[in-house]
Write a protein that holds these residues in place. Structure first.
Motif, mmCIF file in Angstrom:
data_model
loop_
_atom_site.group_PDB
_atom_site.id
_atom_site.type_symbol
_atom_site.label_atom_id
_atom_site.label_comp_id
_atom_site.label_asym_id
_atom_site.label_seq_id
_atom_site.Cartn_x
_atom_site.Cartn_y
_atom_site.Cartn_z
ATOM 1 N N THR A 241 0.848 -1.197 0.000
ATOM 2 C CA THR A 241 0.000 0.000 0.000
ATOM 3 C C THR A 241 0.880 1.242 0.000
ATOM 4 O O THR A 241 2.003 1.219 0.511
ATOM 5 C CB THR A 241 -0.915 0.012 1.227
ATOM 6 N N PRO A 242 0.420 2.364 -0.581
ATOM 7 C CA PRO A 242 1.266 3.560 -0.727
ATOM 8 C C PRO A 242 1.820 4.109 0.585
ATOM 9 O O PRO A 242 2.931 4.654 0.599
ATOM 10 C CB PRO A 242 0.329 4.567 -1.401
ATOM 11 N N ASP A 243 1.068 3.949 1.680
ATOM 12 C CA ASP A 243 1.544 4.480 2.956
ATOM 13 C C ASP A 243 2.749 3.725 3.495
ATOM 14 O O ASP A 243 3.387 4.178 4.445
ATOM 15 C CB ASP A 243 0.419 4.454 3.994
ATOM 16 N N ARG A 244 3.090 2.596 2.866
ATOM 17 C CA ARG A 244 4.269 1.817 3.282
ATOM 18 C C ARG A 244 5.430 2.015 2.312
ATOM 19 O O ARG A 244 6.462 1.357 2.433
ATOM 20 C CB ARG A 244 3.911 0.336 3.341
ATOM 21 N N LEU A 245 5.275 2.930 1.359
ATOM 22 C CA LEU A 245 6.227 3.064 0.266
ATOM 23 C C LEU A 245 7.024 4.358 0.350
ATOM 24 O O LEU A 245 6.476 5.421 0.629
ATOM 25 C CB LEU A 245 5.469 3.027 -1.070
ATOM 26 N N GLY A 246 8.337 4.251 0.079
ATOM 27 C CA GLY A 246 9.200 5.418 -0.034
ATOM 28 C C GLY A 246 9.972 5.385 -1.339
ATOM 29 O O GLY A 246 10.238 4.308 -1.884
ATOM 30 N N VAL A 247 10.335 6.556 -1.855
ATOM 31 C CA VAL A 247 11.052 6.666 -3.125
ATOM 32 C C VAL A 247 12.249 7.582 -2.916
ATOM 33 O O VAL A 247 12.101 8.708 -2.437
ATOM 34 C CB VAL A 247 10.140 7.236 -4.239
ATOM 35 N N VAL A 248 13.432 7.093 -3.274
ATOM 36 C CA VAL A 248 14.681 7.812 -3.040
ATOM 37 C C VAL A 248 15.266 8.279 -4.363
ATOM 38 O O VAL A 248 15.213 7.564 -5.371
ATOM 39 C CB VAL A 248 15.696 6.918 -2.297
ATOM 40 N N GLU A 249 15.849 9.457 -4.352
ATOM 41 C CA GLU A 249 16.456 10.063 -5.541
ATOM 42 C C GLU A 249 17.976 10.037 -5.411
ATOM 43 O O GLU A 249 18.530 10.571 -4.464
ATOM 44 C CB GLU A 249 15.957 11.508 -5.626
ATOM 45 N N GLY A 250 18.652 9.393 -6.396
ATOM 46 C CA GLY A 250 20.104 9.382 -6.412
ATOM 47 C C GLY A 250 20.694 10.513 -7.229
ATOM 48 O O GLY A 250 21.713 11.086 -6.855
ATOM 49 N N ILE A 251 20.071 10.833 -8.355
ATOM 50 C CA ILE A 251 20.433 11.999 -9.158
ATOM 51 C C ILE A 251 19.208 12.901 -9.212
ATOM 52 O O ILE A 251 18.127 12.451 -9.628
ATOM 53 C CB ILE A 251 20.880 11.620 -10.574
ATOM 54 N N PRO A 252 19.327 14.156 -8.813
ATOM 55 C CA PRO A 252 18.164 15.047 -8.787
ATOM 56 C C PRO A 252 17.464 15.113 -10.140
ATOM 57 O O PRO A 252 18.109 15.274 -11.179
ATOM 58 C CB PRO A 252 18.762 16.404 -8.401
ATOM 59 N N GLY A 253 16.155 14.969 -10.120
ATOM 60 C CA GLY A 253 15.373 15.045 -11.343
ATOM 61 C C GLY A 253 15.392 13.771 -12.152
ATOM 62 O O GLY A 253 14.341 13.241 -12.526
ATOM 63 N N VAL A 254 16.570 13.249 -12.418
ATOM 64 C CA VAL A 254 16.725 12.039 -13.225
ATOM 65 C C VAL A 254 16.016 10.852 -12.567
ATOM 66 O O VAL A 254 15.459 9.988 -13.257
ATOM 67 C CB VAL A 254 18.219 11.733 -13.444
ATOM 68 N N ASP A 255 16.036 10.809 -11.246
ATOM 69 C CA ASP A 255 15.423 9.689 -10.528
ATOM 70 C C ASP A 255 14.018 10.018 -10.039
ATOM 71 O O ASP A 255 13.490 9.343 -9.152
ATOM 72 C CB ASP A 255 16.307 9.277 -9.347
ATOM 73 N N ARG A 256 13.434 11.038 -10.619
ATOM 74 C CA ARG A 256 12.057 11.378 -10.303
ATOM 75 C C ARG A 256 11.103 10.996 -11.436
ATOM 76 O O ARG A 256 9.936 10.681 -11.205
ATOM 77 C CB ARG A 256 11.962 12.884 -10.044
ATOM 78 N N SER A 257 11.590 10.999 -12.669
ATOM 79 C CA SER A 257 10.680 10.955 -13.808
ATOM 80 C C SER A 257 9.975 9.604 -13.972
ATOM 81 O O SER A 257 8.825 9.566 -14.438
ATOM 82 C CB SER A 257 11.419 11.325 -15.097
#
Length: 370
Positions: A241-257
Motif C-alpha cells: 500500500t502507498p503508505d508503506r512506500l518510499g522513493v529515493v532520488e540518487g540523481i536530482p530530477g533524473v530519478d524522479r521521472s
C-alpha cells in the motif's frame, strides 16, 4: 600534494559519497596535506564536499583536456591528452592546471564506473594521470574502478596505460579480467566498502518505509513506461500500500521521472529528494525491501540489512555492477528482464562480510597513503 580525480559535482549520490569518503580519510590521516579534486563540476562539488578536508580545493583540468581532445576515439583522446600533459602549450587555457597536476605526489583516480565504452573520452583521464606522474615523479593509482564494458579496440590501450600505475584496484570481475596482466592489480570491490558507517543513514529510531524504490531514467535500455509498469506490477503482486512506500532520488530530477508516471496511483508514498538524503542520511534499515536500479542504493541498503531487487537497466553496464555486489554477499535478487519477481528475503550483507570487505579496502588505502 594529493590529486584526486573523480566524477563528482553532477551530483550523483554514489559519486559524491566516494569522493567524500576519500576526503574524510585524508582529513584524518593527512590534514595538513594539500588536496585537489579534479572533477567535471568543481563548483557544485565545492558546495557539497568543500568542508570535509581542511585544505581541499577543486578543479576540472583533466576533464577539460578530455573534452577538448580532437575526436572521440579512445586512442586519439589518450594520445592527445598525454601529449598536452608534457606540452601544455597544446592546451594553453589549462596550462596552469597542467603544471599544478605535474607537482602531485599521488594522482588517485577514485572509484566509479566512468571509464568505459559509455563515455569513451574518459579514457583520457588515465592518460592525464600517467602524464602527470611522469613529470612529477609521483605515483598514479586507481581504486574501485568499473572499467567494463570496454570501448571497441580499447582493451590494449587500457592495459598499456594501467601498466604505468603503481596500484590498479577494480570493483568487478570483468574489469579484473580486462587488466589481468597488470602486476599491481587488486580486486577489492567498490570504494564505498571503505566508507560505510552509521553517519550515512537516518538517525536510529526514525520511522522508515517498509518498501523503497530508486528508479533512474538515464542509461535505460528500455522505455521509461516499461520500467514504471514493472515496478507498479511488482508492488501490486507484493500487496504494497502507498503508505508503506518510499522513493529515493540518487540523481536530482533524473530519478524522479519514472516515479512521476506511477505516482498518481500511489497517494501517500513518501519521496526523499537527493538534498534530503545527502543532508539527513539514507532511509534504509533492516526489515525493508528495496527495488533499485542504482548501484550505490543497492550497496548501502544491503549494508543496512535491507532485502532487495536490483534492476539491471543496461545489460552490460548495470548487470556487471549489481552482480559484483550480489557475488560479495548482498543477498539481493537481480532482475534482468522486467519479469515479475518474488519478494526477496536475503537479509542484506552480513556483519562479518562487510568487515572483511572494509578491511580489504583499508589495506588498499594504506598502500596509497601510508
Amino acid at each position: 600534494m594529493f590529486y584526486l580525480v573523480g566524477t563528482t559535482g553532477f551530483p550523483n549520490y554514489g559519486d559524491e559519497l566516494i569522493a567524500a569518503m576519500w576526503l574524510r580519510h585524508l582529513a584524518e590521516t593527512a590534514p595538513e596535506a594539500e588536496v585537489w579534486l579534479d572533477c567535471p563540476s568543481p563548483g557544485p562539488a565545492q558546495v557539497l564536499l568543500g568542508g570535509i578536508h581542511p585544505k581541499s580545493r577543486f578543479t576540472d583540468t583533466f576533464w577539460r583536456l578530455c573534452w577538448e581532445a580532437p575526436g572521440d576515439e579512445p586512442w586519439e583522446v589518450a594520445r592527445w591528452v598525454r601529449q598536452a600533459m608534457h606540452n601544455p602549450s597544446m592546451a594553453c587555457r589549462w596550462a596552469a592546471g597542467i603544471e599544478l597536476a605535474a607537482q602531485a605526489q599521488v594522482v588517485h583516480i577514485i572509484g566509479g564506473g566512468y571509464i568505459n565504452c559509455i563515455w569513451p573520452k574518459h579514457y583520457g583521464l588515465l592518460a592525464a594521470a600517467v602524464g602527470a606522474v611522469q613529470r612529477s615523479g609521483g605515483r598514479a593509482v586507481m581504486t574501485g574502478q568499473g572499467l567494463w564494458p570496454a570501448a571497441e579496440h580499447a582493451t590494449t590501450l587500457v592495459r598499456e596505460l594501467a601498466a604505468h600505475f603503481d596500484l590498479v584496484d577494480v570493483r568487478d570481475e570483468p574489469s579484473a579480467h580486462l587488466v589481468e596482466d597488470v602486476s599491481a592489480l587488486s580486486h577489492t570491490g567498490d570504494d564505498m566498502f571503505f566508507g560505510i558507517g552509521s553517519h550515512l543513514y537516518r538517525r536510529p529510531g526514525e520511522p522508515l518505509r517498509e518498501v523503497m524504490l530508486c528508479l533512474q531514467s538515464d542509461l535505460l535500455e528500455m522505455p521509461r513506461p516499461a520500467l514504471a509498469s514493472f515496478v507498479a506490477e511488482t508492488l501490486r503482486a507484493w500487496d504494497v500500500t502507498p503508505d508503506r512506500l518510499g522513493v529515493v532520488e540518487g540523481i536530482p530530477g533524473v530519478d524522479r521521472s519514472v516515479f512521476d508516471l506511477i505516482e498518481p496511483e500511489l497517494p501517500g508514498a513518501r519521496f526523499y529528494p537527493f538534498a534530503g538524503v545527502w543532508g539527513h542520511g539514507l532511509p534504509a534499515g533492516p526489515g525493508q525491501v528495496w527495488i533499485s536500479t542504482r548501484f550505490h542504493m543497492h550497496m548501502l541498503a544491503a549494508a543496512a540489512g535491507a532485502d532487495g531487487v536490483a534492476v539491471a537497466v543496461n545489460a552490460d553496464y548495470y548487470s556487471t555492477k549489481h552482480r559484483s555486489l550480489i557475488e560479495r554477499g548482498s543477498g539481493w535478487t537481480l532482475a534482468k528482464d522486467l519479469r515479475a519477481v518474488e519478494r526477496p528475503g536475503g537479509g542484506g550483507f552480513g556483519g562479518p562480510v562487510l568487515q572483511s570487505l572494509r578491511e580489504a579496502k583499508a589495506a588498499v588505502a594504506a598502500k596509497i597513503y601510508s
